[in-house]
Scaffold this motif. Structure first.
Motif: not given
Length: 478
Positions: A263-267, A154-160, A136-142, A108-114
């Motif tokens: 916190i995400t780039t939605r902000q 609302r994007t398929r890839e975002f930063l957080w 903590n990670q500063w990364n991107n998710v899909i 899986a391409i990281r949707p979240t990292s748990e």
């Protein structure tokens, strides 16, 4: 600047079209060849870097360290936490081949990292002495969203950031909740000039896999709510799924308590939509890559060199200041361009300013013109930038207050939602059945149970009439 280069759609008349046009024409972002994914141009990424810097600084004060885990997650790890994985299944993008070879296991391409992080945590955590672990990670998710993509929002890839902490006890986990949410609140309010309601999510709206979720909820100009930063207390759910155990102080084996937060780039999209106008972007000064732009007003040759020299002198004294000395554009064109890009303050220097030893300052937020002495430039610019920052927060808070209404009538709740939107404070019994009925009938959900609201006394649920347990906020949400 021609009409085609500026904003052609009114925010009030068509906020969606206005926003889409603003994002591109201000050079914040651009669409890419990948559906639902955007390019963060330098202006947007610079703002995100400043948000990230301020949040990260506060994280470090809490004792949170940064790390990085793989982007690719084996399917077998995701399946270890069925409840969590099920929530993301439709949104997961998979890697099935490498070169010409098919992989033995889907990645899986990281949707979240748990999943990928907790596999490591199970190896690292053996004793109570290994806790707390705060990473903590500063990364991107899909997340392959199938809803209509909107830049930043609302994007398929975002930063957080995604924080994943581990504690001996529930008390430790909840103690850091206050500190982490406090860090988010400081940055969101003091830097992005965005107020919101912080509170606990209902059972129906909480994060999949969490025991409890707390969020900060904002209000957009179209009257719809949108979620900002959040914090999740996960109890021992993930510890049990990923077999994370430690030897306690009494030599007994225990499951640790875990938390996650983001916190995400939605902000950025929320900030842009709340503050900006039909001229273009409005960026809060604390986040603006360029805080002040100096635009020389040309005259005859005798004055021009003096004007440019004075502009360079003033620019050298100011933080994040740019002098626009391009000769191929008129001052008016430059005014419009820098307004479109959201620079908080413009300084005009022409023959009159040279004669009078003054400067003309123009605020981006309200177009107010202010004349100051050249000798006071640094002091006055800093003072005005601070006023702009405070005014943006004040305006946003007034909008939030004006569009937060209280009712005990279900009929009135429906009428407000239909005619005005915004947040509606109402008493609720705490039953998911009532929550679901209201959402089915109005499309509005309970955004959260704000911490600032007191427990209702002698109030009846707005839907079923039974004794109310909470005051909550209802809203149509993005």
């Amino acid at each position: 600047m021609s009409e085609e280069q500026g904003i052609t759609v009114s925010k009030e008349e068509n906020i969606s079209a206005w926003y889409q046009e603003l994002i591109v024409k201000s050079n914040l972002a651009d669409y890419s060849s990948v559906s639902g994914c955007i390019v963060y141009r330098p202006l947007a990424y610079s703002i995100w870097e400043r948000v990230k810097e301020e949040v990260d600084k506060r994280f470090k004060e809490i004792g949170i360290e940064n790390a990085y885990f793989p982007l690719l997650i084996p399917e077998s790890l995701l399946e270890k936490e069925a409840e969590h994985f099920q929530g993301f299944t439709p949104e997961v993008a998979w890697v099935t081949e490498a070169g010409n070879s098919e992989l033995n296991e889907r990645l899986a391409i990281r949707p979240t990292s748990e999943a990928i992080m907790y596999d490591s945590y199970s190896k690292w955590i053996k004793s109570w002495r290994d806790l707390p672990l705060k990473l903590n990670q500063w990364n991107n998710v899909i997340r392959w969203e199938f809803k209509h993509p909107t830049p930043f929002l609302r994007t398929r890839e975002f930063l957080w950031n995604e924080g994943h902490n581990v504690y001996e006890t529930k008390e430790g986990a909840l103690e850091d909740k206050v500190r982490v949410l406090g860090a988010y609140k400081e940055v969101v309010e003091d830097y992005m000039a965005l107020p919101g309601f912080i509170g606990r999510k209902t059972e129906k709206e909480k994060f999949a896999g969490a025991v409890d979720t707390w969020s900060m909820e904002h209000l957009l100009p179209d009257g719809k709510a949108i979620q900002g930063p959040d914090y999740h207390y996960d109890g021992t759910n993930f510890a049990e799924a990923f077999e994370i155990t430690f030897m306690g102080r009494g030599s007994e084996e225990k499951y640790p308590h875990q938390t996650t937060y983001a916190i995400t780039t939605r902000q950025l999209g929320i900030m842009i939509m709340v503050h900006s106008d039909d001229r273009g972007l409005v960026i809060p000064p604390k986040l603006a890559p360029i805080k002040t732009v100096i635009v020389p007003i040309p005259a005859d040759e005798d004055y021009n060199e003096r004007i440019l020299e004075k502009g360079r002198e003033i620019s050298s004294k100011l933080e994040d200041c740019k002098i626009d000395d391009r000769e191929n554009q008129t001052p008016g064109w430059k005014f419009n361009e820098w307004e479109l890009k959201g620079v908080p303050l413009r300084i005009e220097i022409g023959p009159e300013e040279i004669k009078e030893n003054t400067l003309t300052l123009v605020r981006r937020d309200n177009q107010e013109k202010i004349t100051v002495e050249q000798s006071e430039a640094k002091e006055k610019v800093e003072e005005i930038l601070e006023k702009i920052q405070k005014k943006l927060l004040k305006n946003a808070r007034e909008f939030l207050n004006e569009n937060t209404r209280e009712t005990r009538s279900y009929g009135e709740l429906k009428q407000i939602l239909e005619e005005k939107g915004g947040f509606i404070k109402a008493p609720w019994c705490g039953k998911s059945s009532c929550e679901k009925k209201i959402k089915d009938e109005t499309t509005a959900k309970i955004t959260n149970i704000p911490s600032k609201y007191e427990t209702p006394e002698n109030e009846e649920c707005i839907k079923c009439g039974e004794k109310a347990k909470y005051w909550v906020n209802f809203a149509k949400s993005y």
